[in-house]
Design a protein around this motif. Sequence first.
Motif, PDB file in Angstrom:
ATOM      1  N   ALA A 173       0.823  -1.216   0.000  1.00 48.86           N
ATOM      2  CA  ALA A 173       0.000   0.000   0.000  1.00 48.86           C
ATOM      3  C   ALA A 173       0.856   1.265   0.000  1.00 48.86           C
ATOM      4  N   ASP A 174       2.079   1.174   0.604  1.00 48.14           N
ATOM      5  CA  ASP A 174       2.975   2.330   0.618  1.00 48.14           C
ATOM      6  C   ASP A 174       3.542   2.635  -0.755  1.00 48.14           C
ATOM      7  N   LEU A 175       3.444   1.705  -1.680  1.00 49.29           N
ATOM      8  CA  LEU A 175       3.975   1.894  -3.029  1.00 49.29           C
ATOM      9  C   LEU A 175       2.861   1.989  -4.071  1.00 49.29           C
ATOM     10  N   THR A 176       1.639   2.264  -3.617  1.00 51.22           N
ATOM     11  CA  THR A 176       0.479   2.321  -4.507  1.00 51.22           C
ATOM     12  C   THR A 176      -0.060   3.743  -4.548  1.00 51.22           C
ATOM     13  N   LEU A 177      -0.274   4.245  -5.760  1.00 51.22           N
ATOM     14  CA  LEU A 177      -0.820   5.586  -5.978  1.00 51.22           C
ATOM     15  C   LEU A 177      -2.168   5.488  -6.687  1.00 51.22           C
ATOM     16  N   ALA A 235     -11.618   8.936 -15.495  1.00 48.24           N
ATOM     17  CA  ALA A 235     -11.183   7.592 -15.110  1.00 48.24           C
ATOM     18  C   ALA A 235     -10.231   7.667 -13.916  1.00 48.24           C
ATOM     19  N   ARG A 236     -10.150   6.558 -13.188  1.00 52.24           N
ATOM     20  CA  ARG A 236      -9.270   6.459 -12.031  1.00 52.24           C
ATOM     21  C   ARG A 236      -8.335   5.270 -12.214  1.00 52.24           C
ATOM     22  N   ALA A 237      -7.057   5.488 -11.934  1.00 50.60           N
ATOM     23  CA  ALA A 237      -6.052   4.433 -12.103  1.00 50.60           C
ATOM     24  C   ALA A 237      -5.424   4.111 -10.750  1.00 50.60           C
ATOM     25  N   ILE A 238      -5.259   2.813 -10.476  1.00 55.26           N
ATOM     26  CA  ILE A 238      -4.546   2.323  -9.298  1.00 55.26           C
ATOM     27  C   ILE A 238      -3.216   1.742  -9.783  1.00 55.26           C
ATOM     28  N   VAL A 239      -2.104   2.308  -9.327  1.00 55.50           N
ATOM     29  CA  VAL A 239      -0.772   1.900  -9.791  1.00 55.50           C
ATOM     30  C   VAL A 239       0.047   1.447  -8.587  1.00 55.50           C
ATOM     31  N   GLU A 240       0.486   0.192  -8.616  1.00 53.45           N
ATOM     32  CA  GLU A 240       1.369  -0.323  -7.560  1.00 53.45           C
ATOM     33  C   GLU A 240       2.761  -0.540  -8.162  1.00 53.45           C
TER      34      GLU A 240
END
Length: 387
Positions: A173-177, A235-240
Motif C-alpha cells: 500500500a505504501d507503493l500504490t498511488l 477515469a481512475r487508475a490504481i498503480v502499484e
Amino acid sequence: MAPILNEEETTIDPYELLGVKVEATEAEIKSTYRKLSLKCHPDRNPDNPNAAQQFHVLSLALGMLMDPSKRSYVNNKLEDDRRKKEKYAVMEKKKRGLVDALLAREEEAKKAKVNASQRFAQETEEEAIKEAGRKMREAMQKASLAQTTNATPPSNPVPRSTPTGTMPPMTPADLTLTLQFPADPDPATSSMLSSSTSLEPRITSLYGPVNFVILKEPNASADAPEKKKKKPRGARAIVEFKESNWGGCWACWKDHMVDSVTGKARRPLVQGTKVKWATKDGTTPEWVTWAEQQHATNGDTPLTAPADPVYSNTTRPSVKVSSSFAASFASSFPTAEERRQQERRKAKAQAERAAAEDYEGATLFKMRQLERERLEAEIRRQEEEEA
C-alpha cells in the motif's frame, strides 16, 4: 333577549351603508343620512329606477341605528364576526405551519435517500477496485514466491542503509498511488486512458517497473435521482510500483503534486490529474520523508533503490513467469460469457432497486396523505372546542 330583525334587515350592514363608524353618535348618523338621502331621493332622481330602492335601504339602516336594542344587537353581531375572522386567521396560520413542517420533513427524507444512494454507489466502486487489485497482487506475489524459493538469503540479513539513514519498511500500500484523471482529457491523451493495457506502458516508460495498473472508468449513475448535476469525474487508475522501484513511485507522486505557487502539477500524465496514496486515510508513507532526504543529498540525480547488502555479492534471481501461472492469471479475468452474466445481474439488481424505490415512494405518498388527514382532523377538533 336580542331583537329579531326582519329578513330584509338581516341582509344589510347599516354602518357600511351610511358610511359611519360604530362609535358614531345619533346626531352624526342623522346628518350623514340626510346627505345621502338627498342624493338618492326619488323626487330628486326621477330618471333613476333604483333611487326608490336605495332610499328605502338607507331608511332601514337609519331605523336600525336609531333603535337602541337593534343597534346593540347589530354591534354584538359585528363583534362576533370580527372574532370569528381573527380565530379563522389564527387557525389558517397554524395549519400552514404544520403543512410546511410536513413538507420540510419530506424534503429532508428525499435528500437523505439521494445521499445514501450516492454513498452506496461510490463505496461499491471503491470495493470493486480494491478487490481487483488484491486479486492481481496476490497472483503476482504467489508467482514471485514460487520462483524465489530456492534463493534463500543469509540467516542474518543486513538492513538497508544509505548515507542519509536507514530506509523505512514499505508495504504494497505504501507503493500504490491513485491517479484521478479529469473528465475531459486532451484528445491526444484520450487513447492512453482507454484501458489498463494502454496506460501501463506509458507509466513504465516514465517511472519504471510496476506490479500492476488498474484503470477504472467512472460509473454513469444515471439511474440515481439527482436534484442538481454533480461535477463529472474522469477515469481512475490504481498503480502499484515494485519495491525495487520506490524511486519511480516517488517521482510519479512528485510529478502529479500541485505546486503551491503555480497551482499546477510539474509533469503530469494528463493536465488536471489528482494523485493520492492508497494508504489508510490517504496519509503519506514514512519512506517518502526518507526519499526527500535522499533527493536533497543527491541533488537532481534520479532516485534509485540502494544496493542490498544481502545480495551485493550474489546474482539476483530473475523472475520468470511460468506458462501455468500465465494460464491461471489469464483465467482470472472474466470471459465474454461471464461479463454478459455480470451485466445481467447488474441490470436485475438495478430493476429490483427501482421497484423498491417505487414501493417506497408509494408508501411515502400514503403516509403523507394520512398525515394531512390527521392535521385536518386536529384543526377541526380545535375549532369545535373553541366554538
